[in-house]
Write a protein that holds these residues in place. Structure first.
Motif, mmCIF file in Angstrom:
data_model
loop_
_atom_site.group_PDB
_atom_site.id
_atom_site.type_symbol
_atom_site.label_atom_id
_atom_site.label_comp_id
_atom_site.label_asym_id
_atom_site.label_seq_id
_atom_site.Cartn_x
_atom_site.Cartn_y
_atom_site.Cartn_z
ATOM 1 N N GLY A 162 17.420 -9.011 -22.830
ATOM 2 C CA GLY A 162 15.983 -8.977 -23.056
ATOM 3 C C GLY A 162 15.267 -10.106 -22.334
ATOM 4 N N LEU A 163 15.862 -11.295 -22.330
ATOM 5 C CA LEU A 163 15.274 -12.428 -21.614
ATOM 6 C C LEU A 163 15.275 -12.173 -20.102
ATOM 7 N N VAL A 164 16.363 -11.586 -19.599
ATOM 8 C CA VAL A 164 16.423 -11.262 -18.166
ATOM 9 C C VAL A 164 15.318 -10.278 -17.808
ATOM 10 N N TRP A 165 15.143 -9.252 -18.611
ATOM 11 C CA TRP A 165 14.110 -8.246 -18.326
ATOM 12 C C TRP A 165 12.713 -8.850 -18.421
ATOM 13 N N LEU A 166 12.520 -9.787 -19.349
ATOM 14 C CA LEU A 166 11.228 -10.474 -19.437
ATOM 15 C C LEU A 166 10.964 -11.272 -18.165
ATOM 16 N N ALA A 167 11.986 -11.973 -17.681
ATOM 17 C CA ALA A 167 11.839 -12.755 -16.445
ATOM 18 C C ALA A 167 11.509 -11.850 -15.260
ATOM 19 N N LEU A 168 12.184 -10.711 -15.180
ATOM 20 C CA LEU A 168 11.951 -9.798 -14.054
ATOM 21 C C LEU A 168 10.577 -9.139 -14.150
ATOM 22 N N THR A 169 10.126 -8.856 -15.359
ATOM 23 C CA THR A 169 8.778 -8.308 -15.531
ATOM 24 C C THR A 169 7.733 -9.304 -15.040
ATOM 25 N N LEU A 170 7.906 -10.566 -15.412
ATOM 26 C CA LEU A 170 6.990 -11.618 -14.971
ATOM 27 C C LEU A 170 7.029 -11.769 -13.451
ATOM 28 N N LEU A 171 8.242 -11.715 -12.889
ATOM 29 C CA LEU A 171 8.405 -11.855 -11.445
ATOM 30 C C LEU A 171 7.753 -10.692 -10.707
ATOM 31 N N SER A 172 7.928 -9.474 -11.206
ATOM 32 C CA SER A 172 7.350 -8.300 -10.556
ATOM 33 C C SER A 172 5.824 -8.314 -10.645
ATOM 34 N N TRP A 173 5.301 -8.696 -11.814
ATOM 35 C CA TRP A 173 3.846 -8.805 -11.975
ATOM 36 C C TRP A 173 3.268 -9.808 -10.988
ATOM 37 N N ASP A 174 3.927 -10.955 -10.858
ATOM 38 C CA ASP A 174 3.442 -11.974 -9.931
ATOM 39 C C ASP A 174 3.508 -11.495 -8.490
ATOM 40 N N ALA A 175 4.592 -10.778 -8.130
ATOM 41 C CA ALA A 175 4.742 -10.278 -6.763
ATOM 42 C C ALA A 175 3.665 -9.252 -6.428
ATOM 43 N N LEU A 176 3.384 -8.337 -7.357
ATOM 44 C CA LEU A 176 2.352 -7.324 -7.125
ATOM 45 C C LEU A 176 0.970 -7.959 -7.028
ATOM 46 N N ARG A 177 0.688 -8.930 -7.906
ATOM 47 C CA ARG A 177 -0.601 -9.614 -7.869
ATOM 48 C C ARG A 177 -0.790 -10.352 -6.547
ATOM 49 N N THR A 178 0.260 -11.031 -6.094
ATOM 50 C CA THR A 178 0.177 -11.774 -4.840
ATOM 51 C C THR A 178 0.033 -10.837 -3.652
ATOM 52 N N ALA A 179 0.734 -9.692 -3.683
ATOM 53 C CA ALA A 179 0.629 -8.724 -2.589
ATOM 54 C C ALA A 179 -0.792 -8.191 -2.478
ATOM 55 N N ARG A 180 -1.411 -7.876 -3.629
ATOM 56 C CA ARG A 180 -2.797 -7.390 -3.612
ATOM 57 C C ARG A 180 -3.748 -8.462 -3.076
ATOM 58 N N LYS A 181 -3.528 -9.706 -3.493
ATOM 59 C CA LYS A 181 -4.380 -10.799 -3.034
ATOM 60 C C LYS A 181 -4.240 -10.985 -1.520
ATOM 61 N N ASN A 182 -3.004 -10.948 -1.013
ATOM 62 C CA ASN A 182 -2.785 -11.103 0.427
ATOM 63 C C ASN A 182 -3.380 -9.940 1.215
ATOM 64 N N ARG A 183 -3.284 -8.730 0.628
ATOM 65 C CA ARG A 183 -3.838 -7.565 1.317
ATOM 66 C C ARG A 183 -5.355 -7.666 1.428
ATOM 67 N N ARG A 184 -5.995 -8.112 0.357
ATOM 68 C CA ARG A 184 -7.449 -8.276 0.404
ATOM 69 C C ARG A 184 -7.849 -9.345 1.410
ATOM 70 N N ALA A 185 -7.072 -10.446 1.445
ATOM 71 C CA ALA A 185 -7.368 -11.517 2.408
ATOM 72 C C ALA A 185 -7.201 -11.017 3.834
ATOM 73 N N ALA A 186 -6.135 -10.224 4.085
ATOM 74 C CA ALA A 186 -5.910 -9.690 5.429
ATOM 75 C C ALA A 186 -7.020 -8.727 5.824
ATOM 76 N N ASP A 187 -7.482 -7.915 4.862
ATOM 77 C CA ASP A 187 -8.582 -6.991 5.144
ATOM 78 C C ASP A 187 -9.859 -7.752 5.503
ATOM 79 N N ARG A 188 -10.118 -8.832 4.778
ATOM 80 C CA ARG A 188 -11.318 -9.628 5.080
ATOM 81 C C ARG A 188 -11.239 -10.253 6.467
ATOM 82 N N LEU A 189 -10.055 -10.758 6.828
ATOM 83 C CA LEU A 189 -9.879 -11.340 8.154
ATOM 84 C C LEU A 189 -10.078 -10.289 9.243
ATOM 85 N N ALA A 190 -9.551 -9.074 8.991
ATOM 86 C CA ALA A 190 -9.709 -8.003 9.969
ATOM 87 C C ALA A 190 -11.177 -7.634 10.129
ATOM 88 N N GLU A 191 -11.903 -7.564 9.005
ATOM 89 C CA GLU A 191 -13.324 -7.235 9.073
ATOM 90 C C GLU A 191 -14.106 -8.307 9.816
#
Length: 337
Positions: free
Chosen positions: A275-304
């Motif tokens: 259960g602790l391992v799955w909690l850690a992986l859930t947190l890690l996946s949430w952070d990775a998805l959030r960071t990917a969205r943030k980077n994508r928005r930043a890249a879109d702004r730079l392109a614009e």
């Protein structure tokens, strides 16, 4: 429409790859009475044959000359071959010895181990959520050590060997088939010599257990190569963040098989550790998805901004968030399967 079709094909290939790796514990017991060492040697020998045929069919040989002219890369290939030998051998032995659940734990904690190695060896910086995930993962190992009465050595060996393999592969920068061909070429002669020695002693099962058993041993090459081909097809078609989530399919399938098919015990303390391992992986996946969205928005702004200034952008929005280090995301296929 074409891009949507490519994305669907990539997603299907990714699901196929990780699903096949997830159900491979059903295959290794079919190879008994062959021992883990004999199965491992056959896997090395037959994998080289299958991959060589695939490369011959696709005419992808240019990399071999470049590799042979680089002693440093040859050294890295040798290290990769040695590490993956340990990984494969431990995995096969563990599955055939009734430790399927523990092997699944190894691949659950692998991303956390890879992140920790990135910090310790590559001096990478982690975000707060990543630090929290690593801390929770460390706590889970302590809880599981109490539950097992000893540290979960099989899981730790699989996680650390594969994390090391991932770091070496990053430095090599070879495609999946090419890398497997080079690694199994290093493994081939020792593996073949072991099989010949085993046969000379009369201990080989290859010719003594019937044609069906021999075919199954030869099929270890396909079991190794086919998911890798699917993974390669997925890796060039879907975002890294998607592959990062798909990689959990394999240990989930292994975990379910360990409990429902192989009927391995799961006392409360092991459930707590998982259960602790799955909690850690859930947190890690949430952070990775959030960071990917943030980077994508930043890249879109730079392109614009680049378009507004009348200049060509340096990169598109799809490539920006995918340029990540091992401590950010790891989606190398689970080699132990």
């Amino acid at each position: 429409m074409k891009r949507a079709g490519e994305s669907r094909a990539g997603l299907l290939n990714g699901v196929a790859a990780y699903s096949l790796w997830g159900i491979v514990p059903l295959f290794w017991p079919l190879l008994k009475p062959a021992g883990a060492a004999e199965i491992l040697a056959h896997r090395m020998v037959w994998s080289l044959g299958v991959v060589a045929i695939a490369l011959l069919f696709t005419r992808r040989w240019a990399w071999a000359g470049e590799l042979l002219r680089s002693p440093k890369r040859l050294g890295l290939i040798t290290v990769a071959a040695a590490v993956i030998t340990v990984n494969w051998g431990v995995y096969i032995w563990a599955v055939n010895s009734g430790h399927v659940v523990e092997t699944s734990l190894g691949y659950f904690i692998n991303p956390l181990v890879t992140i920790a190695m990135g910090v310790l060896l590559l001096k990478e910086r982690l975000r707060k959520a990543q630090w929290a995930a690593v801390g929770i993962g460390f706590a889970s190992v302590i809880v599981l050590a109490v539950g097992y009465g000893q540290p979960p050595w099989i899981s730790l060996c699989l996680a650390f060997s594969f994390a090391t393999y991932g770091l070496v592969k990053k430095k090599l920068n070879l495609g999946g088939l090419e890398s497997l061909a080079a690694e199994t070429a290093v493994q081939f002669l020792p593996a073949l010599a072991y099989l010949l020695w085993l046969g000379s002693r009369g201990d080989s099962t290859f010719g003594s257990e019937g044609a069906g058993h021999g075919v199954l041993l030869a099929a270890t090459g396909l079991v190794t190569a086919v998911p890798l081909v699917c993974f390669g097809a997925a890796a060039i078609r879907v975002p890294l963040s998607t592959l990062g989530l798909l990689q959990y399919l394999a240990p989930v399938f292994q975990f379910v098989l360990g409990i429902l098919y192989f009927h391995e015990e799961m006392p409360p303390e092991r459930w707590a550790g998982f259960g602790l391992v799955w909690l850690a992986l859930t947190l890690l996946s949430w952070d990775a998805l959030r960071t990917a969205r943030k980077n994508r928005r930043a890249a879109d702004r730079l392109a614009e901004m680049a378009v507004a200034r009348g200049a060509a952008p340096h990169g598109d929005s799809a490539s920006g968030p995918e340029s990540v280090s091992p401590a950010r995301a790891v989606t190398i296929p689970p080699a132990g399967e």
